[in-house]
Design an enzyme around this catalytic site. Structure first.
Site, PDB file in Angstrom:
ATOM      1  N   LYS A  63       0.755  -1.133  -0.111  1.00  0.00           N
ATOM      2  CA  LYS A  63      -0.015   0.036  -0.119  1.00  0.00           C
ATOM      3  C   LYS A  63       0.839   1.283  -0.002  1.00  0.00           C
ATOM      4  O   LYS A  63       0.747   2.170  -0.757  1.00  0.00           O
ATOM      5  CB  LYS A  63      -0.904  -0.120   1.346  1.00  0.00           C
ATOM      6  CG  LYS A  63      -1.524   1.334   1.578  1.00  0.00           C
ATOM      7  CD  LYS A  63      -2.479   1.688   0.637  1.00  0.00           C
ATOM      8  CE  LYS A  63      -2.712   3.341   0.861  1.00  0.00           C
ATOM      9  NZ  LYS A  63      -4.052   3.807   0.045  1.00  0.00           N
ATOM     10  N   CYS A  76      -2.535  11.051   0.914  1.00  0.00           N
ATOM     11  CA  CYS A  76      -1.702   9.897   0.786  1.00  0.00           C
ATOM     12  C   CYS A  76      -0.394   9.925   0.112  1.00  0.00           C
ATOM     13  O   CYS A  76       0.659   9.615   0.782  1.00  0.00           O
ATOM     14  CB  CYS A  76      -2.888   8.952  -0.348  1.00  0.00           C
ATOM     15  SG  CYS A  76      -4.431   9.074   0.267  1.00  0.00           S
TER      16      CYS A  76
HETATM   17  N1  SAJ Z   1      -0.419  14.705  -9.226  1.00  0.00           N
HETATM   18  C1  SAJ Z   1       0.514  15.363  -9.927  1.00  0.00           C
HETATM   19  N2  SAJ Z   1       0.640  14.897 -10.868  1.00  0.00           N
HETATM   20  C2  SAJ Z   1       0.154  13.453 -11.362  1.00  0.00           C
HETATM   21  C3  SAJ Z   1      -0.659  13.049 -10.697  1.00  0.00           C
HETATM   22  C4  SAJ Z   1      -1.081  13.516  -9.427  1.00  0.00           C
HETATM   23  O1  SAJ Z   1       0.950  16.505  -9.378  1.00  0.00           O
HETATM   24  O2  SAJ Z   1       0.581  13.036 -12.476  1.00  0.00           O
HETATM   25  C5  SAJ Z   1      -0.956  15.368  -7.752  1.00  0.00           C
HETATM   26  C6  SAJ Z   1      -2.427  15.875  -7.692  1.00  0.00           C
HETATM   27  O3  SAJ Z   1      -2.846  16.942  -8.181  1.00  0.00           O
HETATM   28  C7  SAJ Z   1      -2.538  15.567  -6.046  1.00  0.00           C
HETATM   29  C8  SAJ Z   1      -1.492  14.709  -5.737  1.00  0.00           C
HETATM   30  O4  SAJ Z   1      -0.425  14.445  -6.686  1.00  0.00           O
HETATM   31  O5  SAJ Z   1      -2.098  16.796  -5.412  1.00  0.00           O
HETATM   32  C9  SAJ Z   1      -2.348  13.447  -5.385  1.00  0.00           C
HETATM   33  O6  SAJ Z   1      -3.263  12.915  -6.337  1.00  0.00           O
HETATM   34  P1  SAJ Z   1      -3.441  11.479  -6.572  1.00  0.00           P
HETATM   35  O7  SAJ Z   1      -4.729  11.459  -7.734  1.00  0.00           O
HETATM   36  O8  SAJ Z   1      -2.299  10.877  -7.193  1.00  0.00           O
HETATM   37  O9  SAJ Z   1      -3.909  10.579  -5.353  1.00  0.00           O
HETATM   38  P2  SAJ Z   1      -4.632  10.698  -4.273  1.00  0.00           P
HETATM   39  O10 SAJ Z   1      -3.853  11.138  -3.094  1.00  0.00           O
HETATM   40  O11 SAJ Z   1      -6.158  11.428  -4.423  1.00  0.00           O
HETATM   41  O12 SAJ Z   1      -5.185   8.997  -4.153  1.00  0.00           O
HETATM   42  C10 SAJ Z   1      -4.058   8.277  -3.998  1.00  0.00           C
HETATM   43  C11 SAJ Z   1      -4.112   7.146  -4.956  1.00  0.00           C
HETATM   44  N3  SAJ Z   1      -3.161   6.296  -5.330  1.00  0.00           N
HETATM   45  C12 SAJ Z   1      -2.559   5.993  -6.305  1.00  0.00           C
HETATM   46  O13 SAJ Z   1      -2.882   6.291  -7.335  1.00  0.00           O
HETATM   47  C13 SAJ Z   1      -1.284   4.880  -6.353  1.00  0.00           C
HETATM   48  C14 SAJ Z   1      -5.295   6.166  -4.531  1.00  0.00           C
HETATM   49  O14 SAJ Z   1      -5.397   5.086  -5.434  1.00  0.00           O
HETATM   50  C15 SAJ Z   1      -5.174   5.733  -3.104  1.00  0.00           C
HETATM   51  O15 SAJ Z   1      -6.089   4.995  -2.730  1.00  0.00           O
HETATM   52  C16 SAJ Z   1      -5.222   7.012  -2.322  1.00  0.00           C
HETATM   53  O16 SAJ Z   1      -3.757   7.649  -2.730  1.00  0.00           O
HETATM   54  C17 SAJ Z   1      -4.853   6.602  -0.764  1.00  0.00           C
HETATM   55  O17 SAJ Z   1      -5.693   6.744  -0.055  1.00  0.00           O
HETATM   56  O18 SAJ Z   1      -3.738   5.993  -0.333  1.00  0.00           O
END
Ligand code: SAJ
Length: 423
Positions: free
Chosen positions: A204, A258
């Site tokens: 995870k 996360c």
């Molecule tokens: N972000 C970027 N560039 C990207 C992707 C995201 O800058 O290419 C930023 C987003 O804007 C945001 C942050 O990263 O600020 C996190 O966003 P996210 O959509 O990647 O993730 P979370 O935190 O909303 O959800 C994640 C997810 N994990 C993965 O995709 C590996 C989700 O599946 C998990 O369940 C969740 O964390 C969790 O609870 O752990």
């Protein structure tokens, strides 16, 4: 099956509702009286698509009740927050998990299952939770089944992903894993992957760390591009046409509870080994500062002082501001003299204004920090009230920029510096 969930937040509530939707008797426990009252009055307290409708449905079926205290059940699910500790490595603060387990233990009966859904540092289920259950006289794997089942749902798609994602079932013993499978088999249509509890914990954490490290690479590329006058966004588009390359999207930083939190749980357990993870965290947490510097350069170039911040949530189409880089950028800019800032976010109540026209009125720069759908096409009548029609889209989300005179992204910010040098 009677299921009791402790914690009715972003994960606990959708999980409780999903079990209830699938015919189980569910008791949701939360220590926040306001949350309990709202739910019992039929209102969800978080923004998540379809959750409100789902709550209404389970209330109609009388499958879910919310309350402050634990009571006997067959299955106990712990879905409480695990913040960072305020120590050197920002390790995993287990206070809420330990409290939840303490509250559950007096109600345990032989045959019950305890599931930890909260994200926890590696080895917690075996080294911390198991001894607490054993101390009460139970044998784990014989009397009580103990499982770590991390959730992997994406905010904004929680109800769908709860059902259709593959799910790791990490039992402390094979009998524990078997019980976990039976329980999540009630609604999970993805694969139920059997694992040891400790493997599930680290898996995870590594899933989010993988993403954090890859986003850091994209953010570092932005800084390299700015220095060398090469459009980083173009580079990413190009490189990603390679069949085995997937550079992530750069942005103003990484937020949410996360990606900006979980990598530290690994670092704290193995700081010497987790060098790359620490470096990536640093790159991402310095991005807000980098964006602030770019904004100041743009303002200087255009001789402006008023900034309209569009978006405070940590990512698009949600109301969650936890660890949001937008909030950090807004605070940094607000603390500077000679600058006026106003914020607008159609999903967040805490913003300064609640209309696009109002936030843009007489402003020198529209600074997009969150990729909400509402910002993809900013209507001309709102843009025309700006003093200068300058856009800085740190999310690269605007699809139509016709109303703007200048449009900066994280790909072309070097143009600001170059223009300054040319003067
Ligand atoms: N972000 C970027 N560039 C990207 C992707 C995201 O800058 O290419 C930023 C987003 O804007 C945001 C942050 O990263 O600020 C996190 O966003 P996210 O959509 O990647 O993730 P979370 O935190 O909303 O959800 C994640 C997810 N994990 C993965 O995709 C590996 C989700 O599946 C998990 O369940 C969740 O964390 C969790 O609870 O752990």
């Amino acid at each position: 099956m009677k299921i009791l969930t402790v914690g009715l937040g972003y994960i606990g509530l959708p999980t409780a509702i999903t079990f209830a939707l699938h015919g189980q008797e569910v008791v949701g426990v939360d220590k926040n009286q306001h949350v309990v009252e709202m739910l019992n009055n039929g209102k969800v307290h978080i923004e998540e698509p379809l959750l409100q409708e789902a709550l209404q449905e389970v209330r109609k079926q009388q499958n879910l009740k919310a309350q402050l205290n634990v009571e006997p059940a067959d299955v106990f699910i712990v879905a409480v927050p695990t913040p960072n500790c305020e120590d050197e490595y920002k390790g995993c603060d287990l206070t809420y998990v330990v409290d939840a387990v303490k509250n559950i233990v007096p109600y345990l009966q032989a045959g019950n299952t305890v599931i930890i859904e909260s994200t926890i540092s590696p080895r917690t289920t075996e080294d911390v939770v198991k001894p607490m259950i054993e101390k009460a006289g139970f044998e784990v794997g014989e009397d009580i089944f103990l499982v770590h089942c991390p959730e992997r749902v994406l905010p904004g798609k929680v109800l769908y992903e709860l059902v259709f994602n593959n799910r790791i079932i990490g039992g402390v013993t094979p009998a524990c894993t078997k019980k976990g499978r039976e329980i999540y088999g009630v609604f999970v249509q993805g694969e139920l992957i059997e694992a040891k509890a400790s493997t599930a914990e680290l898996s995870k954490l590594m899933e989010n760390t993988y993403r954090d490290v890859n986003i850091a690479l994209a953010n570092e590329l932005v800084q390299i591009g700015a220095k060398l006058d090469i459009d980083a966004l173009e580079v990413i588009r190009m490189a990603n046409q390679h069949p085995r390359v997937n550079i992530h999207q750069p942005g103003p930083g990484v937020g949410g509870h996360c990606l900006a939190v979980d990598p530290y749980f690994i670092v704290a357990k193995a700081p010497e080994e987790a060098q790359l993870i620490q470096r990536a965290r640093k790159v991402n947490s310095q991005m807000p500062h980098f964006v602030v510097e770019q904004v100041l350069d743009i303002l200087e170039k255009h001789d402006g002082k008023t900034i309209s911040i569009l978006g405070l949530a940590y990512k698009g189409n949600i109301d969650d501001m936890r660890e949001s880089p937008a909030v950090s950028i807004a605070n940094q800019l607000r603390s500077m003299s000679g600058i006026e800032i106003r914020t607008y976010d159609p999903h967040v109540k805490e913003a300064d204004t609640d209309s696009l026209e109002e936030v843009l009125q007489d402003s020198d720069i529209a600074l997009i920090l969150t990729d909400h759908d509402e910002f993809k096409e900013l209507p001309e009548n709102a843009v025309k009230v700006m003093k200068q029609r300058v856009l800085f889209d740190t999310r690269n989300c605007v699809v139509s920029d016709a109303s703007f005179e200048e449009h900066y992204t994280l790909g072309n910010i070097s143009a600001v510096k170059n223009a300054e040098q040319a003067l």
